[in-house]
Enzyme design. Structure first.
Site, short mmCIF file in Angstrom:
data_model
loop_
_atom_site.label_atom_id
_atom_site.label_comp_id
_atom_site.label_asym_id
_atom_site.label_seq_id
_atom_site.Cartn_x
_atom_site.Cartn_y
_atom_site.Cartn_z
N HIS A 1 40.16 29.72 38.32
CA HIS A 1 40.30 31.11 38.76
C HIS A 1 39.04 31.89 38.38
O HIS A 1 38.45 32.60 39.22
CB HIS A 1 41.54 31.72 38.11
CG HIS A 1 41.84 33.12 38.51
ND1 HIS A 1 42.19 33.48 39.79
CD2 HIS A 1 41.86 34.28 37.79
CE1 HIS A 1 42.40 34.78 39.85
NE2 HIS A 1 42.20 35.29 38.65
N ASP B 1 42.47 43.77 35.68
CA ASP B 1 43.91 43.92 35.49
C ASP B 1 44.41 43.16 34.26
O ASP B 1 45.61 43.17 33.98
CB ASP B 1 44.68 43.51 36.74
CG ASP B 1 44.50 42.06 37.12
OD1 ASP B 1 43.40 41.51 36.89
OD2 ASP B 1 45.44 41.46 37.67
N HIS B 2 43.49 42.55 33.52
CA HIS B 2 43.85 41.86 32.28
C HIS B 2 43.19 42.48 31.06
O HIS B 2 43.66 42.27 29.94
CB HIS B 2 43.49 40.38 32.37
CG HIS B 2 44.30 39.64 33.38
ND1 HIS B 2 45.31 38.76 33.05
CD2 HIS B 2 44.29 39.68 34.75
CE1 HIS B 2 45.87 38.29 34.15
NE2 HIS B 2 45.27 38.84 35.19
N ASP C 1 46.03 33.64 34.82
CA ASP C 1 46.12 33.49 36.26
C ASP C 1 45.77 32.07 36.72
O ASP C 1 45.45 31.86 37.89
CB ASP C 1 45.17 34.46 36.96
CG ASP C 1 45.68 35.90 36.95
OD1 ASP C 1 46.80 36.13 36.44
OD2 ASP C 1 44.95 36.79 37.42
N HIS D 1 41.15 36.06 30.54
CA HIS D 1 39.95 36.13 31.35
C HIS D 1 39.59 37.59 31.59
O HIS D 1 40.35 38.49 31.25
CB HIS D 1 40.11 35.35 32.65
CG HIS D 1 41.13 35.89 33.59
ND1 HIS D 1 42.49 35.87 33.31
CD2 HIS D 1 41.01 36.45 34.83
CE1 HIS D 1 43.15 36.40 34.34
NE2 HIS D 1 42.27 36.76 35.26
N HIS E 1 39.08 39.68 34.20
CA HIS E 1 39.42 40.56 35.32
C HIS E 1 40.04 41.87 34.84
O HIS E 1 40.77 41.89 33.84
CB HIS E 1 40.36 39.84 36.29
CG HIS E 1 39.66 38.82 37.13
ND1 HIS E 1 40.33 37.88 37.88
CD2 HIS E 1 38.34 38.58 37.35
CE1 HIS E 1 39.46 37.12 38.53
NE2 HIS E 1 38.25 37.53 38.22
N HIS F 1 51.67 37.24 36.65
CA HIS F 1 51.98 37.95 37.90
C HIS F 1 53.33 37.48 38.43
O HIS F 1 53.70 36.32 38.28
CB HIS F 1 50.92 37.69 38.97
CG HIS F 1 49.62 38.38 38.73
ND1 HIS F 1 49.41 39.71 39.02
CD2 HIS F 1 48.46 37.92 38.20
CE1 HIS F 1 48.18 40.04 38.70
NE2 HIS F 1 47.58 38.97 38.19
#
Length: 281
Positions: free
Chosen positions: A120, A62-63, A154, A58, A60, A192
């Site tokens: 998410h 941090d990905h 996530d 996805h 985001h 995570h």
């Protein structure tokens, strides 16, 4: 089953609690959700691995934040495939994927099935790699089977699930049901290290869940030894994850109590109640 040499899957720590997964055969490597390029480049160089592709679950930051730098640091990086969800905007994506898509990568040898798992984010996808038949280099060596693997971003965590930033409880419950239908021995690679906090909440939902109590002790031991608590398995999540247990009497009762409702009509309404509880826990 696809014949292959044995694969390794290794967590590369990033930020405060992210895992960037490296799938490799000792020579070629795939990277899953590289939010930060620096630790990935260091790991690849240290282990003399050649990057052959990137998988994104996805959009985001941090990905995906490390994709551009990772490609720039790789010889012929502009020719490498970057797989990602068709329904999300990811600048470096070269292969747009949706539910039912399948693709194979030659090195490392692995085959993926794509699952759309909104909740998410609306476009979130997961990568499921069915069990593979391993052929060792020596002709005299015995063949063996590696378990199936799920790279779920996530959407699913050990004893938890992702926050509903964009999707609905019904979407998340449907997504988790797709995971529940996978083989029990499927290894679950989430992104995570939230396990201990997830377990604390899960125990508030099901304080008498013996499997969860046992898992809590084991997870605490792993973290005390500075080891990751993942991967888990689908079978373990079905026993210890309240978001995968929204049809179970104790979880339903806890959800009804927190929602101050005499009854909740569906697993999705149970999930909505406990997700709202978890957001404030």
């Amino acid at each position: 089953m696809v014949k292959s040499t044995a694969l390794q899957v290794w967590p590369i720590p990033a930020f405060s609690d992210n895992y960037i997964w490296c799938i490799h055969d000792g020579h070629s490597a795939l990277i899953v959700d590289p939010g930060d390029a620096a630790p990935v480049i260091q790991y690849l160089q240290k282990n003399r691995l050649q990057l052959s592709g990137i998988l994104i679950t996805h959009y985001h930051a941090d990905h995906i934040g490390g994709i551009a730098d990772l490609l720039s640091a790789t010889p012929n990086g502009d020719a490498l495939p970057v797989y990602g969800p068709a329904a999300e905007v990811i600048a470096e994506r070269t292969h747009a994927l949706m539910q039912g898509d399948e693709f194979a990568i030659a090195a490392p040898a692995i085959h993926f099935q794509v699952l759309e798992v909104p909740g998410h984010t609306l476009g979130h996808i997961a990568y499921f790699a069915p069990a593979i038949q391993v052929q060792e280099a020596s002709e005299d060596a015995q063949q063996g089977a590696e378990p199936p693997r799920l790279f779920c971003g996530d959407t699913l965590f050990a004893s938890g699930c992702g926050r509903l930033f964009e999707g609905t409880p019904t979407q998340m419950q449907t997504s988790l049901a797709k995971f529940a239908a996978l083989p029990g021995n499927t290894l679950v690679y989430c992104t995570h290290e939230y396990t201990l906090s997830n377990i604390r909440f899960a125990l508030a939902v099901e304080p008498h869940n013996v499997d969860l109590i046992t898992w809590a002790k084991r997870a605490e031991g792993l973290r005390a030894a500075h080891l990751p608590t993942v991967p888990t398995t689908i079978a373990q999540e079905m026993k210890t994850n309240p978001f995968m247990r929204c049809d179970q009497a104790d979880v339903i009762a806890a959800a009804c109590k927190i929602a101050q409702q005499p009854a909740l009509k569906s697993p999705a309404t149970v999930l909505a109640a406990i997700r709202a509880w978890k957001d404030q826990f």
